[in-house]
Structures are given as structure tokens and as C-alpha cells.
Scaffold this active site. Sequence first.
Site, PDB file in Angstrom:
ATOM      1  N   GLU A  66      12.073  -3.952  -5.903  1.00  0.00           N
ATOM      2  CA  GLU A  66      10.896  -3.927  -6.776  1.00  0.00           C
ATOM      3  C   GLU A  66      11.244  -3.503  -8.189  1.00  0.00           C
ATOM      4  O   GLU A  66      10.639  -3.970  -9.153  1.00  0.00           O
ATOM      5  CB  GLU A  66       9.838  -2.979  -6.195  1.00  0.00           C
ATOM      6  CG  GLU A  66       8.584  -2.906  -7.047  1.00  0.00           C
ATOM      7  CD  GLU A  66       7.519  -2.000  -6.462  1.00  0.00           C
ATOM      8  OE1 GLU A  66       6.478  -1.836  -7.122  1.00  0.00           O
ATOM      9  OE2 GLU A  66       7.721  -1.458  -5.357  1.00  0.00           O
ATOM     10  N   GLY A  83       0.831  -1.209   0.000  1.00  0.00           N
ATOM     11  CA  GLY A  83       0.000   0.000   0.000  1.00  0.00           C
ATOM     12  C   GLY A  83       0.856   1.246   0.000  1.00  0.00           C
ATOM     13  O   GLY A  83       1.215   1.776   1.062  1.00  0.00           O
ATOM     14  N   SER A  88       0.804   3.869  -3.227  1.00  0.00           N
ATOM     15  CA  SER A  88       0.167   4.947  -3.987  1.00  0.00           C
ATOM     16  C   SER A  88      -1.183   5.344  -3.396  1.00  0.00           C
ATOM     17  O   SER A  88      -1.900   4.524  -2.821  1.00  0.00           O
ATOM     18  CB  SER A  88      -0.022   4.522  -5.443  1.00  0.00           C
ATOM     19  OG  SER A  88       1.207   4.286  -6.080  1.00  0.00           O
TER      20      SER A  88
END
Length: 385
Positions: free
Chosen positions: A250, A132, A134
Site C-alpha cells: 500500500e 477496514g 482505521s
Amino acid sequence: MSTLAPLVIAAIPAEDEVLRTEVSAFLQAAVADRPAWERAKTWSGVDRDLSRQMGARGWIGVTLPPAYGGGGRSVYARYVIVEECLNWGAPVGWHWIADRQSAPMILRFGTEAQKQFYIPPICRGESAFCIGMSEPNSGSDLASVRTRATRTDTGWLLSGQKIWTTNADQCQHMIALVRTSGTAEDRHRGLSQFIVDLSLPGVEVRPIQDLSGESHFSEVFFDDVELPDGALIGAEGEGWAQVTAELAFERSGPERIFSSIILFDAWLDFVRALGDQRSSTQRLAGRIFTELATLRAMSVALTDQLAQGKSPVVEAALVKDLGTTLEQNIPLWLADDLFARDPGSVPSSLLHTLVMLTRIAPSFSLRGGTREILRGMVARGLGLR
């Protein structure tokens, strides 16, 4: 002055490369009955049974300590596994984010109780996490988050909204970056991360349907969600440092290069079956191969930096931007080629795969940070702004 360090070309060590044969054989058999258009979904596809089978073979959490159920191997071992998942188009979305980001982050910043509770089921392929970060009207500007956690006598009270959350409707937990002090204008200060059980009262997950008709992203709403003290990761206010370290994992992996690889392979099979030796076909294949090879070398070089304990955030942003640009170009370039051919000569399965990738490709430059934000990071790393 530039803070962007030169990437040193690296090779995957032999002790990790040897994994490829076994992983490849297993995944090839696992997806043998799946059409190319379905395999092209790869790390956004979900197959819980496949994830559990991979966990049983030790291929999830392969870099994590054996004390928590991990394999205790290098980041190169995980690179090989990930590359083969993408190569065969295995639906590994159930465990993908937990394996790539959540478990390593909990290992690095979490309490011993959090490590013991959350990491072993991730390694078994039984636990799914979403991220969580954006929020509406924030895009990739993570420092402007407004979702807030307020201290209570028993823990924290969480309120706000997250958006573009991958597979949130499939997951049990979210690691959420929220504000615990100050305001959005305070930017990096006052941000913390929490592990949120998505089954708690006050949590609502609303899938977002994309152009393909599927729902890989979701909105997540928090309406006075009560969190225990043990939900906080690390110390209050350390969220920004945690997130920036996490984003290197990421943004630098092969999933930022190979999201269109199933389509490219299907196209190659098609032109080879035709015996197509035209110069235009060879130029197109050569262009894609060349860019893929260059980006893969950069990605492996970043893996080498991660193996050394470094956090190449800016370099990862560069690879992610270049990689997703190629991922988006492949469907466009192949469409130009295929629709210039005689009508009816292109197999329907290849066209189906092309259409599916064309519809989801715009999301490639959204997930993991938008192109504009990444280029701003690279510009600052080069001392240009």
C-alpha cells in the site's frame, strides 16, 4: 542499531517495460474526453466499465497465478500499469485496492476456497474491495482497534466501527482487521482479519463528504453482523502479521508520488505554451522534477525488494511520507506561481484542477497511514526510538 536496509537502485526489466506502449495508448484514448480536473482524481475515481475492460486485457491481477485468473507476471509489470494509470489520470478506483492489496493478501494467507471464490472476479474487474483498518480515536494506530468478532456456533458475530474507508460505498467486500481476543491494551495480540460481505444485515455504510464536496471515504458500522467460519483469513490471531506484510504494497507504489501529476502536467503545458523561460519558472519545474525522479527511483527500488519476496515495511513508510509530502506541496507551489501572474491569464481549466487538488491534498497524508505514525516507524527503524 538501525534496521533500515539501504535501497539498491533498480530498473524495470525490458520484458515488463514493453507493456507501457500498449497500456498508455489504451488509457490515453479512454480518458481523451475527460477534463484535467476530473482526471486528477485518478485512483479515487470510479469507472466500472473501464475496470472491466482492463480486466479483459489482463491488466488487473497481472502478478497473480493464471490458475486464479491472474497474469502470472512480475510486480514490475504491475508497476508499469499503475504508473500509466496515474500518468493519464484513469479512473481506476473500482478495482484499485482489490488489485493492489486484497487479492495478493488472499493469495498469501487465504484458504483455497477463498482464493477460488474471490480472486478470479477481482482479476476480471468485477469485484471491488475496501480495507477496514482505521477506527475512531485510533488514527493510524492499528494495534488499538476495538471492533470485535466473537465466536458463535455457526461462525462469528462482528460489532464495531471503521472510518476513513476508501470507496466503501462502492464496494462489495471489506477486509477488516478486528479483535478476536483480549482488549485494545493487548496491542498486536488477538487481532484477526475477516472478509466481510458489505450487503449483510447489520452493515451500514455512511459516506463522509470531504472539502471537494465528494465522498471518497466512508464510516462503516457493524451491528452484530453474522459471519460464516469461512470469512476468517488464515488462523485466528494472525491479523497483525498479515497487515504489516500488506502495508508494504500500500505504501510503496507510485500512487504515493503521483497523485498531483495531472496538475503538474497541466501547469507545464501552460508555461510551455506561454514560452515562459523565467528563472523562477525553471527553478520550480526543476525542483518538482528532481524530487519526483528521486522518489520514483526509491519506489522502483522497493518494488525490486517486493519482487525478491521481501517485506520492506519501514522503507515503504519512508517513501510514503516523502511522497505524500511532495504530492501536497505541488498544489501549494503551483498556486504561488499561478496567483502571482496577471489576473485572467491562467486558463479556467487549470485553476479548476488546482482548486480540486488543493481541497483533497490534505487526505494524501491520511490514507495509508498518517505522517506522525510513519515517522515513528522510520525512527524505530533507524534505532532512534
